[in-house]
Design a protein around this motif. Structure first.
Motif, short mmCIF file in Angstrom:
data_model
loop_
_atom_site.label_atom_id
_atom_site.label_comp_id
_atom_site.label_asym_id
_atom_site.label_seq_id
_atom_site.Cartn_x
_atom_site.Cartn_y
_atom_site.Cartn_z
N ARG A 1 -12.63 -13.14 27.59
CA ARG A 1 -11.55 -13.11 28.74
C ARG A 1 -12.25 -13.14 30.19
NH1 ARG A 1 -5.97 -11.91 29.40
NH2 ARG A 1 -5.54 -11.31 31.40
N LYS A 2 -13.41 -12.28 30.27
CA LYS A 2 -13.92 -11.96 31.57
C LYS A 2 -15.14 -12.91 31.99
CE LYS A 2 -11.12 -9.03 33.04
NZ LYS A 2 -10.26 -9.30 34.27
N LEU A 3 -15.93 -13.44 30.94
CA LEU A 3 -17.08 -13.96 30.98
C LEU A 3 -17.09 -15.50 30.51
CD1 LEU A 3 -19.78 -11.14 30.06
CD2 LEU A 3 -18.97 -11.78 32.38
N GLY A 4 -16.23 -15.53 29.63
CA GLY A 4 -15.95 -17.16 29.07
C GLY A 4 -16.38 -17.11 27.74
N ARG A 5 -15.74 -18.16 27.06
CA ARG A 5 -16.16 -18.33 25.61
C ARG A 5 -17.55 -18.66 25.36
NH1 ARG A 5 -11.28 -17.39 27.60
NH2 ARG A 5 -9.40 -18.52 26.86
N VAL B 1 -15.32 -18.50 19.06
CA VAL B 1 -15.62 -19.91 18.55
C VAL B 1 -14.17 -20.44 18.29
CG1 VAL B 1 -16.33 -21.49 16.62
CG2 VAL B 1 -17.99 -19.73 17.65
N PRO B 2 -13.31 -19.87 17.33
CA PRO B 2 -12.24 -20.46 17.03
C PRO B 2 -11.27 -20.89 18.37
CG PRO B 2 -12.23 -18.68 15.51
CD PRO B 2 -13.39 -18.79 16.46
N VAL B 3 -11.20 -19.80 19.48
CA VAL B 3 -10.48 -20.06 20.60
C VAL B 3 -11.06 -21.00 21.37
CG1 VAL B 3 -9.98 -19.10 22.91
CG2 VAL B 3 -9.90 -17.69 20.83
N PHE B 4 -12.47 -21.39 21.54
CA PHE B 4 -13.16 -22.52 22.15
C PHE B 4 -12.81 -23.71 21.57
CE2 PHE B 4 -16.45 -25.52 22.38
CZ PHE B 4 -16.97 -25.43 23.61
N LEU B 5 -12.81 -24.01 20.10
CA LEU B 5 -12.20 -25.10 19.42
C LEU B 5 -10.93 -25.78 19.88
CD1 LEU B 5 -14.14 -24.29 16.22
CD2 LEU B 5 -15.00 -26.01 17.79
N SER B 6 -10.10 -24.54 19.74
CA SER B 6 -8.56 -24.98 20.03
C SER B 6 -8.24 -25.30 21.35
CB SER B 6 -7.64 -23.55 19.55
OG SER B 6 -7.69 -23.52 18.33
N ILE C 1 -19.24 -33.36 20.02
CA ILE C 1 -20.56 -32.47 20.12
C ILE C 1 -20.39 -31.07 20.50
CG2 ILE C 1 -22.98 -32.34 21.45
CD1 ILE C 1 -22.60 -35.50 21.90
N SER C 2 -19.84 -30.72 21.37
CA SER C 2 -19.40 -29.36 21.89
C SER C 2 -18.89 -28.62 20.85
CB SER C 2 -18.32 -29.33 23.09
OG SER C 2 -19.14 -29.93 23.91
N CYS C 3 -17.80 -29.15 20.00
CA CYS C 3 -17.12 -28.42 18.98
C CYS C 3 -18.05 -28.27 17.66
CB CYS C 3 -15.80 -29.37 18.40
SG CYS C 3 -14.64 -29.24 19.61
N ILE C 4 -18.96 -29.21 17.49
CA ILE C 4 -19.87 -29.47 16.38
C ILE C 4 -20.94 -28.31 16.80
CG2 ILE C 4 -21.70 -30.20 15.30
CD1 ILE C 4 -20.32 -33.09 15.57
N MET C 5 -21.25 -28.05 18.04
CA MET C 5 -22.30 -26.98 18.26
C MET C 5 -21.61 -25.64 18.34
SD MET C 5 -25.16 -28.48 19.11
CE MET C 5 -26.13 -27.75 20.19
N ALA C 6 -20.38 -25.60 18.65
CA ALA C 6 -19.89 -24.28 18.76
C ALA C 6 -19.60 -23.67 17.35
CB ALA C 6 -18.41 -24.30 19.56
#
Length: 492
Positions: free
Chosen positions: A105-109, A154-159, A24-29
């Motif tokens: 980096r500082k605030l998050g994906r 998004v790509p970093v979050f997904l990986s 679900i997280s990956c689809i949303m992102a």
């Protein structure tokens, strides 16, 4: 239903289930790709609508409507203002990605994706309500900022959130949404062009609010990655999220590796400066070359093929097969147009027209299951944590830089090169394919934090650039929680 198993191999076997929260997280992102694709697709459609051209680009309107048939087949849309409307999005995106590197980096994906969503909403409002060219360009610039932030995070979050064995497939959800966004934009443009009254283009631009809203909502609902939380010192929360997304209590080996990677990353005060060190050149070269791939319309079904095949046949095989397919299709298109389509006349029969469409589909499909999605996947999974945000910025920047250059120059190049423009781009496909053949290592089924040791230091060419780090990487096979005198538990 979650599927059990172990991910990784060699240096680290991490237990992980394919949990609903990850899917679900990956689809949303990945809806960030939906917005990017819609922006790319909708601009090409509205710039061919007579009411849009009449209002903002009257010179082009006169050549394409009032003087139809009197101008060159290749030069009728050659207008710098029109090209600026398209390319300004990419110019803003490549600038914004450097700011996005800091926030990632500082605030998050997660928060970076939220910022992207807000930029997208603002840009959509400006474009849909545009009364003059300046307002239109401001809207495109805001959309470009959203592209820069979304394509960075998004790509970093997904990986980072995906289990190793399906990391490629889940990451390609981003590119799949890009293709869906383009298809959605094309369908919308087809419908709005038939609206009486000349306001259909406003609806086309305004409907970008749907994917923009989805991305904003998704950013509010998803959890941040354990890598990001640990990197920002929130170890207990990172451990809790890691346990939740992996669907198991046996997360200690992976957690300790993430903590060690975070410790090394925190010692890097200037990630962009560190990115230029000799040991990081292999990953940077890949990102630059892949990001220079020409983007365009892609096929949704072919992208789905990539989702199912990328973690089975590997990245290299898809890229090499597609390189041959893309090269041959472009050369054949160039030959047909060179023989049949002259500057001021068109001798393209129905049979040859169908053949050109088939060749275009051949090119699009190969791009969609290879260079399109893998240009985002490979850079996002190859950089170590300390340079991952900076490396992704370079990836996005180079991608958008070359897209900007092509978008700004393409119509002029078409006017001068004519059918030869396909030979020009096929030459670059050939260069890229040779790069993959000799210099790209395979990254499938390698844990993301072990790329340096198991991929780059083992490659016949890139290993000469890899220096032994001052800090020895954590080895989960060793029964020792203390690495170089560092005890992760002391940080909890």
């Amino acid at each position: 239903m979650a599927g059990g198993g172990f991910v990784g191999g060699g240096g680290g076997d991490f237990e992980a289930k394919i949990t609903p929260i990850v899917i679900i997280s990956c689809i949303m992102a990945a809806t960030g790709g939906l917005m990017f694709g819609y922006d790319v697709g909708v601009s090409g459609g509205v710039t061919s609508m007579p009411p849009f051209l009449h209002k903002f680009f009257p010179a082009v309107y006169r050549r394409t409507v009032e003087e139809k048939g009197l101008d060159s087949n290749y030069c009728k849309y050659d207008n710098q203002g029109l090209q600026l409307f398209t390319s300004s999005l990419y110019l803003a995106g490549l600038t914004a990605t450097f700011f996005a590197s800091y926030t990632t980096r500082k605030l998050g994906r997660r928060l970076t994706m939220l910022i992207a969503g807000l930029f997208f909403i603002a840009g959509t409002v400006f474009n849909a309500a545009a009364q003059n060219l300046a307002m239109l360009i401001v809207g495109r610039l805001l959309l470009g900022c959203g592209v820069g932030f979304a394509n960075q995070a998004v790509p970093v979050f997904l990986s980072e959130i995906a289990p190793t064995r399906i990391r490629g497939g889940l990451n390609i959800l981003f590119q799949l949404n890009v293709t869906i966004g383009i298809l959605f934009a094309n369908l919308v443009n087809y419908g709005t062009n038939k609206i009486k009254g000349g306001w259909g283009w406003r609806l086309s631009l305004g409907l970008a609010g749907i994917p923009a809203g989805l991305l904003t909502l998704g950013a509010l609902l998803v959890v941040d990655t354990p890598n990001s939380l640990i990197e920002r010192g929130r170890l207990e929360e990172g451990k809790r999220v890691l346990r939740k997304i992996r669907g198991t209590d046996n997360i200690e080996p992976e957690f300790l590796e993430l903590v060690e990677a975070s410790r090394v990353a925190k010692e890097v005060k200037h990630p962009f400066r560190n990115l230029m060190k000799r040991k990081n050149l292999p990953q940077l070269n890949d990102a630059s070359l892949y990001s220079a791939v020409i983007t365009g319309a892609v096929n949704v079904l072919s992208t789905i093929v990539s989702i199912y095949s990328v973690d089975k046949v590997g990245r290299r095989m898809l890229l090499l097969e597609a390189g041959v397919q893309m090269f041959l299709s472009q050369v054949l298109i160039s030959i047909i147009l060179g023989i049949k389509v002259k500057d001021h006349s068109d001798d393209l029969s129905k049979g040859f027209a169908i053949l050109v469409v088939v060749l275009v589909c051949t090119f699009v499909s190969s791009f969609a299951w290879s260079w399109g999605p893998l240009g985002w996947l490979i850079p996002s999974e190859t950089f170590p944590l300390e340079t991952r945000s900076a490396g992704q910025s370079v990836t996005v920047c180079v991608n958008l830089l070359f897209t900007f250059v092509i978008a700004q120059a393409f119509l002029s190049m078409l006017c001068h090169f004519k059918f030869g423009i396909f030979l020009f781009f096929s030459g670059w496909v050939l260069i890229m394919s040779f790069f993959v053949l000799f210099l790209l290592p395979e990254t499938k089924n390698v844990p993301i934090e072990e790329m340096t040791e198991r991929v780059w230091k083992q490659h016949w060419f890139w290993k000469r650039f890899m220096e032994d780090d001052d800090h020895k990487a954590y080895n989960p096979n060793k029964n020792n929680a203390h690495v170089n005198g560092f005890d992760p538990s002391s940080q909890l």
